[in-house]
Design a protein around this motif. Structure first.
Motif, PDB file in Angstrom:
ATOM      1  N   MET B   1      32.672  39.463   3.702  1.00  0.00           N
ATOM      2  CA  MET B   1      33.411  38.710   4.708  1.00  0.00           C
ATOM      3  C   MET B   1      34.255  39.616   5.583  1.00  0.00           C
ATOM      4  SD  MET B   1      34.647  35.271   2.827  1.00  0.00           S
ATOM      5  CE  MET B   1      34.619  35.802   1.131  1.00  0.00           C
ATOM      6  N   HIS B   2      34.588  40.794   5.061  1.00  0.00           N
ATOM      7  CA  HIS B   2      35.445  41.691   5.830  1.00  0.00           C
ATOM      8  C   HIS B   2      34.623  42.804   6.466  1.00  0.00           C
ATOM      9  CE1 HIS B   2      35.094  42.705   1.672  1.00  0.00           C
ATOM     10  NE2 HIS B   2      35.372  43.938   1.910  1.00  0.00           N
ATOM     11  N   LEU B   4      33.232  42.930   9.254  1.00  0.00           N
ATOM     12  CA  LEU B   4      33.542  43.144  10.668  1.00  0.00           C
ATOM     13  C   LEU B   4      34.683  44.143  10.838  1.00  0.00           C
ATOM     14  CD1 LEU B   4      32.297  41.981  13.224  1.00  0.00           C
ATOM     15  CD2 LEU B   4      34.047  40.218  13.198  1.00  0.00           C
ATOM     16  N   SER B   5      35.746  43.949  10.062  1.00  0.00           N
ATOM     17  CA  SER B   5      36.854  44.894  10.218  1.00  0.00           C
ATOM     18  C   SER B   5      36.470  46.267   9.681  1.00  0.00           C
ATOM     19  CB  SER B   5      38.129  44.371   9.554  1.00  0.00           C
ATOM     20  OG  SER B   5      37.887  43.903   8.274  1.00  0.00           O
ATOM     21  N   LEU B   6      35.616  46.305   8.664  1.00  0.00           N
ATOM     22  CA  LEU B   6      35.152  47.609   8.183  1.00  0.00           C
ATOM     23  C   LEU B   6      34.366  48.331   9.271  1.00  0.00           C
ATOM     24  CD1 LEU B   6      34.086  46.649   4.562  1.00  0.00           C
ATOM     25  CD2 LEU B   6      36.167  47.805   5.303  1.00  0.00           C
ATOM     26  N   ILE B  10      34.831  52.016  10.830  1.00  0.00           N
ATOM     27  CA  ILE B  10      33.750  52.999  10.884  1.00  0.00           C
ATOM     28  C   ILE B  10      33.594  53.511  12.312  1.00  0.00           C
ATOM     29  CG2 ILE B  10      31.260  53.346  10.589  1.00  0.00           C
ATOM     30  CD1 ILE B  10      31.416  51.153   8.361  1.00  0.00           C
ATOM     31  N   VAL B  13      36.207  56.094  13.210  1.00  0.00           N
ATOM     32  CA  VAL B  13      35.957  57.404  12.605  1.00  0.00           C
ATOM     33  C   VAL B  13      34.803  58.101  13.328  1.00  0.00           C
ATOM     34  CG1 VAL B  13      35.237  58.600  10.504  1.00  0.00           C
ATOM     35  CG2 VAL B  13      36.836  56.676  10.363  1.00  0.00           C
ATOM     36  N   HIS B  27      25.433  57.831   8.550  1.00  0.00           N
ATOM     37  CA  HIS B  27      25.099  57.786   7.123  1.00  0.00           C
ATOM     38  C   HIS B  27      26.328  57.416   6.310  1.00  0.00           C
ATOM     39  CE1 HIS B  27      21.051  59.592   7.404  1.00  0.00           C
ATOM     40  NE2 HIS B  27      21.545  60.165   8.492  1.00  0.00           N
ATOM     41  N   LEU B  28      26.194  56.356   5.522  1.00  0.00           N
ATOM     42  CA  LEU B  28      27.287  55.876   4.667  1.00  0.00           C
ATOM     43  C   LEU B  28      26.880  55.979   3.215  1.00  0.00           C
ATOM     44  CD1 LEU B  28      28.159  52.430   6.319  1.00  0.00           C
ATOM     45  CD2 LEU B  28      29.244  54.622   6.759  1.00  0.00           C
ATOM     46  N   LEU B  47      27.109  44.018  16.303  1.00  0.00           N
ATOM     47  CA  LEU B  47      28.080  43.244  17.084  1.00  0.00           C
ATOM     48  C   LEU B  47      29.197  44.142  17.614  1.00  0.00           C
ATOM     49  CD1 LEU B  47      28.759  40.031  14.957  1.00  0.00           C
ATOM     50  CD2 LEU B  47      27.440  40.191  17.062  1.00  0.00           C
ATOM     51  N   ILE B 105      31.869  57.684   5.020  1.00  0.00           N
ATOM     52  CA  ILE B 105      30.917  58.149   6.019  1.00  0.00           C
ATOM     53  C   ILE B 105      30.590  59.587   5.650  1.00  0.00           C
ATOM     54  CG2 ILE B 105      30.555  58.611   8.468  1.00  0.00           C
ATOM     55  CD1 ILE B 105      32.751  56.516   9.009  1.00  0.00           C
TER      56      ILE B 105
END
Lengths: 266, 118
Positions: B1-2, B4-6, B10, B13, B27-28, B47, B105
């Motif tokens: 659910m979060h 989007l803010s993550l 990203i 950074v 790459h994560l 998005l 990352i």
């Protein structure tokens, strides 16, 4: 075992490799020296075609959370992050808490709600200093509070005038567990109407807290709720966590909660 | 659910690290204990990066299994497909996590290198 003691940087392994990490598809997950994982690595351009970054995605939030905590320490304000699913009774527990202390004006509340000031109004009415954070923006509202949001809310509170601060998080059993907001302690309000299995379904949240307020105990005679099974499930995911049985509606058990609060330390 | 803010984090950074260079793949490394859904993260990435210099870039997510050392019986154990952490050997919940909470990352692939980045 708190969620907020992060190990998201593979630091369990101390291989002494250098920065030659651009060819990393060797199946290993564990070759960064610990010291490489802190701070800004934007300068590590190791080739024309690939940049090594090695930056934890929660770094910025965690840095801001640490700043919040230092600020609260300087002001001497014990801060608790209060989390639960929607409707478990966070606001009612807080109302009861405020009514039981001699000077509710020494208690601050950061109120996280996606929309409306309904909860903030309830708590202001019983004397607390409330800083409201409506998280609705962009795509329909955040599901959690993060450290920068809480920093903004702190700006609107007179911290020197407070002894205790509650961060009433957004009602949600997933996302708030991922974001350190800078509180000293985390507490869950869990309602027995939620069923015995919730600790097993949402272990990350239940693992992240120092105490669980087991609320709506007045409904126990009317439910098929197995308190022993709940306790067993909870202890499985968070061994040794303290539970405090209350009915915020009737006030039963609130003394034990207030005693826990008095013992809690920054 | 979060997610989007993550993705916003990203993106910050990545922009800082890449400067004005064009990023094709981010790459994560993502531990299974993180409550992050990879498909949702990729959807939100599209998005968040739409109409930005990162539009069209891809998130390459490497999943990291949960492993732990048992403090009760000293067994090393890998825990699959569950968020409930119990030793596979003795059932003790007293575990020291070794992996599974990663979320970082690692590298960025850049355009115009002409190389096969495999």
């Amino acid at each position: 075992m708190g969620r907020f003691h992060r190990h998201d940087d593979d630091t369990g392994h101390g291989h002494g490799h250098g920065h030659g990490h651009e060819h990393e598809h060797d199946g290993g997950h564990s070759h960064e020296p610990e010291a490489d994982l802190h701070g800004d690595h934007s300068g590590y351009a190791t080739g024309a075609d690939r940049i090594v970054v090695l930056e934890r995605i929660f770094d910025e939030n965690d840095r801001r959370a640490a700043e919040n905590r230092e600020r609260l320490d300087r002001a001497g304000v014990l801060t608790l992050n209060l989390m639960s699913s929607p409707g478990a009774g966070k606001t009612t527990v807080l109302e009861r808490t405020l009514a039981a202390v001699p000077d509710p004006g020494r208690i601050g509340i950061i109120e996280g709600d996606i929309e409306t000031s309904i909860d903030a109004d309830r708590l202001s009415a019983v004397g607390a200093r409330v800083s409201l954070l409506n998280t609705a923006n962009g795509f329909g509202g955040e599901c959690h509070l993060d450290a920068p949001m809480v920093a903004n809310a702190l700006d609107r509170l007179d911290l020197e005038g407070l002894d205790l601060l509650f961060v009433e998080n957004v009602g949600n059993l997933v996302c708030p567990a991922e974001f350190d907001v800078g509180a000293h302690r985390s507490v869950m309000v869990y309602a027995i109407t939620e069923g015995e299995e919730k600790p097993l379904k949402y272990p990350v949240m239940f693992r992240a807290v120092d105490a669980v307020i087991v609320n709506k105990m007045d409904l126990l005679p009317h439910l098929d709720f197995d308190l022993e099974l709940f306790e067993k499930n909870l202890q499985t995911v968070n061994p040794g966590v303290e539970t405090i049985q209350v009915s915020a509606r009737t006030g039963t058990g609130m003394d034990a909660w207030l005693a826990w609060l008095r013992r809690a330390e920054r | 659910m979060h997610e989007l803010s993550l993705c916003n984090s990203i993106q910050q950074v990545v922009n800082r690290a890449a400067g004005d260079r064009t990023v094709t793949v981010v790459h994560l490394r993502l531990g299974r204990l993180r409550q992050v859904v990879p498909d949702t993260l990729r959807y939100c990435w599209d998005l968040v990066t739409a109409d930005s210099p990162l539009a069209g870039s891809e998130l390459a997510i490497e999943s990291v299994a949960v492993s732990a050392r048992c403090n009760a019986c000293a067994a090393g154990t890998t825990i699959a497909d569950t968020l409930v952490l119990l030793c596979c050997e003795c059932g003790s919940p007293d575990l020291e996590l070794l992996t599974g909470e990663e979320f970082l990352i690692t590298t960025l692939d850049l355009a115009d290198s002409g190389a096969d980045l495999g």
